[in-house]
Structure formats: C-alpha cells, structure tokens
Design a protein around this motif. Sequence first.
Motif, PDB file in Angstrom:
ATOM      1  N   THR A 146       0.841  -1.185   0.000  1.00  0.00           N
ATOM      2  CA  THR A 146       0.000   0.000   0.000  1.00  0.00           C
ATOM      3  C   THR A 146       0.884   1.246   0.000  1.00  0.00           C
ATOM      4  O   THR A 146       1.763   1.381   0.837  1.00  0.00           O
ATOM      5  N   TRP A 147       0.648   2.128  -0.936  1.00  0.00           N
ATOM      6  CA  TRP A 147       1.497   3.293  -1.160  1.00  0.00           C
ATOM      7  C   TRP A 147       2.961   2.875  -1.291  1.00  0.00           C
ATOM      8  O   TRP A 147       3.872   3.528  -0.773  1.00  0.00           O
ATOM      9  N   GLY A 148       3.169   1.774  -2.016  1.00  0.00           N
ATOM     10  CA  GLY A 148       4.528   1.295  -2.233  1.00  0.00           C
ATOM     11  C   GLY A 148       5.266   2.139  -3.248  1.00  0.00           C
ATOM     12  O   GLY A 148       4.676   2.732  -4.160  1.00  0.00           O
ATOM     13  N   CYS A 149       6.579   2.186  -3.107  1.00  0.00           N
ATOM     14  CA  CYS A 149       7.423   2.975  -4.008  1.00  0.00           C
ATOM     15  C   CYS A 149       7.268   2.515  -5.462  1.00  0.00           C
ATOM     16  O   CYS A 149       7.164   3.324  -6.381  1.00  0.00           O
ATOM     17  N   TYR A 150       7.240   1.203  -5.658  1.00  0.00           N
ATOM     18  CA  TYR A 150       7.115   0.671  -7.013  1.00  0.00           C
ATOM     19  C   TYR A 150       5.798   1.092  -7.648  1.00  0.00           C
ATOM     20  O   TYR A 150       5.753   1.468  -8.831  1.00  0.00           O
ATOM     21  N   SER A 151       4.714   1.045  -6.889  1.00  0.00           N
ATOM     22  CA  SER A 151       3.401   1.401  -7.435  1.00  0.00           C
ATOM     23  C   SER A 151       3.361   2.863  -7.880  1.00  0.00           C
ATOM     24  O   SER A 151       2.842   3.186  -8.957  1.00  0.00           O
ATOM     25  N   VAL A 152       3.913   3.749  -7.058  1.00  0.00           N
ATOM     26  CA  VAL A 152       3.905   5.176  -7.383  1.00  0.00           C
ATOM     27  C   VAL A 152       4.755   5.454  -8.613  1.00  0.00           C
ATOM     28  O   VAL A 152       4.332   6.168  -9.541  1.00  0.00           O
ATOM     29  N   LEU A 153       5.960   4.891  -8.651  1.00  0.00           N
ATOM     30  CA  LEU A 153       6.819   5.093  -9.818  1.00  0.00           C
ATOM     31  C   LEU A 153       6.195   4.498 -11.072  1.00  0.00           C
ATOM     32  O   LEU A 153       6.295   5.073 -12.168  1.00  0.00           O
ATOM     33  N   ASN A 154       5.525   3.363 -10.920  1.00  0.00           N
ATOM     34  CA  ASN A 154       4.883   2.727 -12.063  1.00  0.00           C
ATOM     35  C   ASN A 154       3.794   3.615 -12.656  1.00  0.00           C
ATOM     36  O   ASN A 154       3.663   3.725 -13.888  1.00  0.00           O
ATOM     37  N   VAL A 155       3.005   4.273 -11.801  1.00  0.00           N
ATOM     38  CA  VAL A 155       1.966   5.182 -12.283  1.00  0.00           C
ATOM     39  C   VAL A 155       2.583   6.337 -13.058  1.00  0.00           C
ATOM     40  O   VAL A 155       2.147   6.678 -14.168  1.00  0.00           O
ATOM     41  N   LEU A 156       3.606   6.949 -12.497  1.00  0.00           N
ATOM     42  CA  LEU A 156       4.212   8.122 -13.132  1.00  0.00           C
ATOM     43  C   LEU A 156       4.852   7.754 -14.470  1.00  0.00           C
ATOM     44  O   LEU A 156       4.662   8.451 -15.479  1.00  0.00           O
ATOM     45  N   TYR A 157       5.620   6.678 -14.484  1.00  0.00           N
ATOM     46  CA  TYR A 157       6.253   6.267 -15.740  1.00  0.00           C
ATOM     47  C   TYR A 157       5.210   5.837 -16.776  1.00  0.00           C
ATOM     48  O   TYR A 157       5.381   6.078 -17.986  1.00  0.00           O
ATOM     49  N   SER A 158       4.139   5.210 -16.325  1.00  0.00           N
ATOM     50  CA  SER A 158       3.082   4.778 -17.255  1.00  0.00           C
ATOM     51  C   SER A 158       2.373   5.971 -17.882  1.00  0.00           C
ATOM     52  O   SER A 158       2.061   5.963 -19.078  1.00  0.00           O
ATOM     53  N   LEU A 159       2.108   7.006 -17.087  1.00  0.00           N
ATOM     54  CA  LEU A 159       1.475   8.207 -17.638  1.00  0.00           C
ATOM     55  C   LEU A 159       2.379   8.887 -18.651  1.00  0.00           C
ATOM     56  O   LEU A 159       1.908   9.391 -19.684  1.00  0.00           O
ATOM     57  N   ILE A 160       3.682   8.892 -18.373  1.00  0.00           N
ATOM     58  CA  ILE A 160       4.636   9.490 -19.308  1.00  0.00           C
ATOM     59  C   ILE A 160       4.671   8.693 -20.605  1.00  0.00           C
ATOM     60  O   ILE A 160       4.640   9.244 -21.714  1.00  0.00           O
ATOM     61  N   GLN A 161       4.717   7.377 -20.470  1.00  0.00           N
ATOM     62  CA  GLN A 161       4.798   6.527 -21.657  1.00  0.00           C
ATOM     63  C   GLN A 161       3.512   6.579 -22.471  1.00  0.00           C
ATOM     64  O   GLN A 161       3.535   6.683 -23.700  1.00  0.00           O
ATOM     65  N   LYS A 162       2.375   6.508 -21.793  1.00  0.00           N
ATOM     66  CA  LYS A 162       1.093   6.492 -22.479  1.00  0.00           C
ATOM     67  C   LYS A 162       0.845   7.784 -23.244  1.00  0.00           C
ATOM     68  O   LYS A 162       0.287   7.783 -24.348  1.00  0.00           O
ATOM     69  N   SER A 163       1.263   8.884 -22.658  1.00  0.00           N
ATOM     70  CA  SER A 163       1.006  10.189 -23.282  1.00  0.00           C
ATOM     71  C   SER A 163       2.025  10.537 -24.362  1.00  0.00           C
ATOM     72  O   SER A 163       1.840  11.533 -25.070  1.00  0.00           O
ATOM     73  N   GLN A 164       3.087   9.744 -24.485  1.00  0.00           N
ATOM     74  CA  GLN A 164       4.147  10.046 -25.461  1.00  0.00           C
ATOM     75  C   GLN A 164       4.699  11.460 -25.236  1.00  0.00           C
ATOM     76  O   GLN A 164       5.087  12.139 -26.193  1.00  0.00           O
ATOM     77  N   ILE A 165       4.718  11.880 -23.982  1.00  0.00           N
ATOM     78  CA  ILE A 165       5.070  13.271 -23.702  1.00  0.00           C
ATOM     79  C   ILE A 165       6.531  13.576 -24.024  1.00  0.00           C
ATOM     80  O   ILE A 165       6.855  14.674 -24.500  1.00  0.00           O
ATOM     81  N   THR A 166       7.433  12.626 -23.781  1.00  0.00           N
ATOM     82  CA  THR A 166       8.839  12.892 -24.085  1.00  0.00           C
ATOM     83  C   THR A 166       9.050  13.038 -25.580  1.00  0.00           C
ATOM     84  O   THR A 166       9.837  13.884 -26.028  1.00  0.00           O
ATOM     85  N   GLU A 167       8.318  12.231 -26.368  1.00  0.00           N
ATOM     86  CA  GLU A 167       8.420  12.365 -27.827  1.00  0.00           C
ATOM     87  C   GLU A 167       7.847  13.702 -28.294  1.00  0.00           C
ATOM     88  O   GLU A 167       8.386  14.337 -29.215  1.00  0.00           O
ATOM     89  N   GLN A 168       6.781  14.143 -27.649  1.00  0.00           N
ATOM     90  CA  GLN A 168       6.190  15.423 -28.019  1.00  0.00           C
ATOM     91  C   GLN A 168       7.122  16.588 -27.700  1.00  0.00           C
ATOM     92  O   GLN A 168       7.290  17.514 -28.503  1.00  0.00           O
ATOM     93  N   LEU A 169       7.745  16.535 -26.526  1.00  0.00           N
ATOM     94  CA  LEU A 169       8.660  17.606 -26.142  1.00  0.00           C
ATOM     95  C   LEU A 169       9.890  17.631 -27.047  1.00  0.00           C
ATOM     96  O   LEU A 169      10.388  18.712 -27.401  1.00  0.00           O
ATOM     97  N   ALA A 170      10.356  16.447 -27.442  1.00  0.00           N
ATOM     98  CA  ALA A 170      11.495  16.384 -28.362  1.00  0.00           C
ATOM     99  C   ALA A 170      11.125  16.968 -29.718  1.00  0.00           C
ATOM    100  O   ALA A 170      11.925  17.679 -30.346  1.00  0.00           O
ATOM    101  N   ALA A 171       9.917  16.680 -30.181  1.00  0.00           N
ATOM    102  CA  ALA A 171       9.461  17.243 -31.452  1.00  0.00           C
ATOM    103  C   ALA A 171       9.370  18.765 -31.380  1.00  0.00           C
ATOM    104  O   ALA A 171       9.719  19.472 -32.332  1.00  0.00           O
ATOM    105  N   MET A 172       8.897  19.280 -30.257  1.00  0.00           N
ATOM    106  CA  MET A 172       8.789  20.729 -30.096  1.00  0.00           C
ATOM    107  C   MET A 172      10.149  21.400 -30.140  1.00  0.00           C
ATOM    108  O   MET A 172      10.300  22.497 -30.701  1.00  0.00           O
TER     109      MET A 172
END
Length: 475
Positions: A146-172
């Motif tokens: 519950t409120w484990g480190c892995y779970s929190v990091l997994n959510v953040l990395y998943s949102l980044i990956q799903k949104s393709q945000i790093t690719e968008q920022l690189a394109a900009m």
Amino acid sequence: MSAFQNGMAPVRAMEDDSDVEEEALVADYREQVQYEGGMDDVDQALLAQQTDDIQAKLAQAAQPLDFQATLETKFQSYDNYCGLFHFILNSESGPVDLEPPSYYWAWDVIDEFIYQFNTFSSYRARIARQGNNEEEAQILRENPNTWGCYSVLNVLYSLIQKSQITEQLAAMRRNEDPMLVAGPYGSKNLYRMLGYFSIIGLLRVHCLLGDFSLALKTLDDIELNKKAMFARVMAAHFTTYYYVGFSYMMMRRYADAIRMFSHILVYVSRTKNFQKNTQYDSISKKNDQMLALIAICVAFQPTRLDDTIHTALREKYGDQLLKLQRGGPESLPVYEELFKLACPKFISPVPPDFDRPEANVDPIDHHLSIFMEEVKTNMWSPTVKSYLRLYTTMDLMTLAGFLDVKPEELRSWLLVNKQRTKQLRWTDNGLLEGDWVNISDLDYAMQGDLIHISEAKMGRKLVDWYLRNLSRTYA
C-alpha cells in the motif's frame, strides 16, 4: 498560453527575463488564483455531480487529504487512486474522452498523489521506529504494497509513456508539430497534461528517495524557462526549482544550486501580491526553506546575490550566516539546523522492519549524516583562506600551527579543496551536463611543505569585484 500548449518549441534559457514573459507569467498566476478560488465551490460541485463516476473520481483526486486522516482513510485514498489511474491507463475503450478543467487541475492531481505517498511513507516509518502501536503496525505489516514505491513510480512512468510526452517535447525542440508523434492517447489533453506533470513528479520522487542524479536526469526533456507549462502553475514552478536546486546542492554543484534557488525566490517576490492566503502560507514556508539552503550554498561558495534575496537572507538568517562564514566547529550545529529545516522529507524505497524498530534508520538522519561529512571537510575553508590571502608563500607547518591541526590533515584538506575549485556549471542541454569552471578567487600549489599562493585565473577585474562585494554578501 504556454509553449507546450501552442506547439512552439521553447528555447532552453533560464535567464529569459523579458518584460513580456514576466507579464504573461503574472497574468497566469492571477488566473490560477481565480481558478483555485472557484474550484472550492462552483466548479468542484459541478464536476462531482456528473453522472459518470470518473468525473467524481477526477474531482476528488485533486483534493488534499486531511492531515489528521485515519489509517483507514489513507488506505481508501490509495485504492481510489489505483482505481482512477487504472481506468485512465487501461480503459478497454481506449483513451478516456474527458477534457480536464485546467492544467492547474492536472498538477493538483499529481502533486496530491505524491504528497500522500510521501506522508504515508513517513508515517509508516515512524510507527516502525517507535514500536509502541502494535495494532497499526500489524495492519501496515500485512499491507506492505500500500502506497509502495514501485506502485507510485509505475503510475508516473506509465502516464509518461502512455502520453508520449517525451516524444512530443522532443518534437517541439525540433520545431515540429508534437501531434505527429502524440498517438491516440497523447493527443488528448488529459493524458498530455498528466504525462507532463508526471515528469515533474518523478523529479520529486527520485529526490525524496535520495537519487539526485536520476532526479535531474528526468528533466532532460523539460525546458527550464518561463515558457514551460510548469512555470504557469505557481506550486509546480516552485516545486521544480526547489528539487532541482536541492539535487544540485547534494551533488556539490553549489553555483547551480544558488542559481536555481535565486531564480524562483525572485519570482515569488514579484508575484506575492497574487497569492491568496492559504497559498501564501505554503509558499512563505518554502520560501524560508530556500533561503536556508542558499545560506548553506553561499557559505560553501561565496556568491553575489540579487538584492531582494540578499536583504531577505540577512533578515531571516543573518546570525546563522555569519557563523557559517566563520567556519570551524562552531558552524557545525548551524549547518545541521538549517539542513533539517530546509531538506525534503526523505523516504525509504522499501517498507520498514516492524519486528526490529532499532534497525530502521530515519532517512532524514541518513542524508544529514552524508551532508555533514561534506561540511566537516570544508569547515576550515574560510579560516584557511583568510590566512592564505595574507601571503604569497607559506610553510605548511606554520599554517598548521595557526589552525592547531596536524600538518598531514591540513595537507589532505588543501589537496581536496584544490580539486573542488573546479566545478561543473550548467549552461545548456541536460541538467547533469555543464562546463568545468574555476569557482575560487584564490589558487595555490604545493611544493613539498611550501604553499605557493596566487590569484586564480579569473581576471583581475573580476577578483577586485569579488573582494569588494564579499563583505556585502555576508554582512
């Protein structure tokens, strides 16, 4: 509108202080305050009354959890976040077709998510160390994830990956249309905003876990300037520079740390008239913490400060700063006091050991001990420099006698200090990169037991300016 929203490629230049950008930032801050005030009653109620349950969950996610919330409530909040992010990331019908009310809201969701993770981790560790509440300890022992480190990091990395945000920022940055690489999820504002602020969230989490290099590495795709989206949200703006500056400080890059702290402190002073009462209290507390960190960094590396910061520093920590400047053993308690006051609430990446309370080390004490080792290495620096400035050649034994230390200890200190006069200073590209520069106005070389002293190759005019203003920096 931010550069991220309109598709324009921002330029990495933190010193962009144009009046136009300044006015735009102030206007956004004013809009943010109006938005936050309205969400307390009208907009929040409208969101919560939607027939679709996801609307109510989204509205609830941005709301702070009461500080005195019970353990049951904290568990329930974790379950609610898991359900919310699972729906957003793994909806069977594809991207959730929902328009977020504002990017202020997107920041609030990520910010509150990490805040609850931080406070729960600290609470769990405290229960384990005290060992006097067996009922709650048993519940926490049975729910290590519950409120484990892995779970929190997994959510953040998943949102980044799903949104393709790093690719968008690189394109900009290449002046290309980010929508060409956004994909079906990244083209939605909900995912794009959550993904963007998840990058800032990763900076914060990695810093809380004590991985300062990785914390800075996460911002490789974020532009540190007023045009960035995080700069439009006051809390995000403040958070970003606080954790970047603190990471630099712990990596002994004091010039970069001072630069980051100074930048945001000047902004706060210019926008304080637009901060509402509750927000002002929070910002004021963080403002004092950053001033404490600047006092530490300036003690390590004397630097000319902005007049606004210089005045605030004298008013808030004038006495402590004088003690730091003098160095010696008397400065150690001051360093410890300021560090504890201003550092993040560090957390451990693993659950504590409830069966052996004595084995659980407070993460804050752990990082304090690491920091104090650096302080002890440098505590004689002001005194040694004050003697070296008086000579062009000096015998090692003589200087050791002045300081009442063993000659070999002094030799080791001089060699370490010599090596640290070269320091990386960030100019462009990744925050971990930089150019090697000389940060000292004093240079010396050792030949046997003789110390040859000279001005560092900084330029005669720069040295004169530094010496003239040194007293002002510490006055």
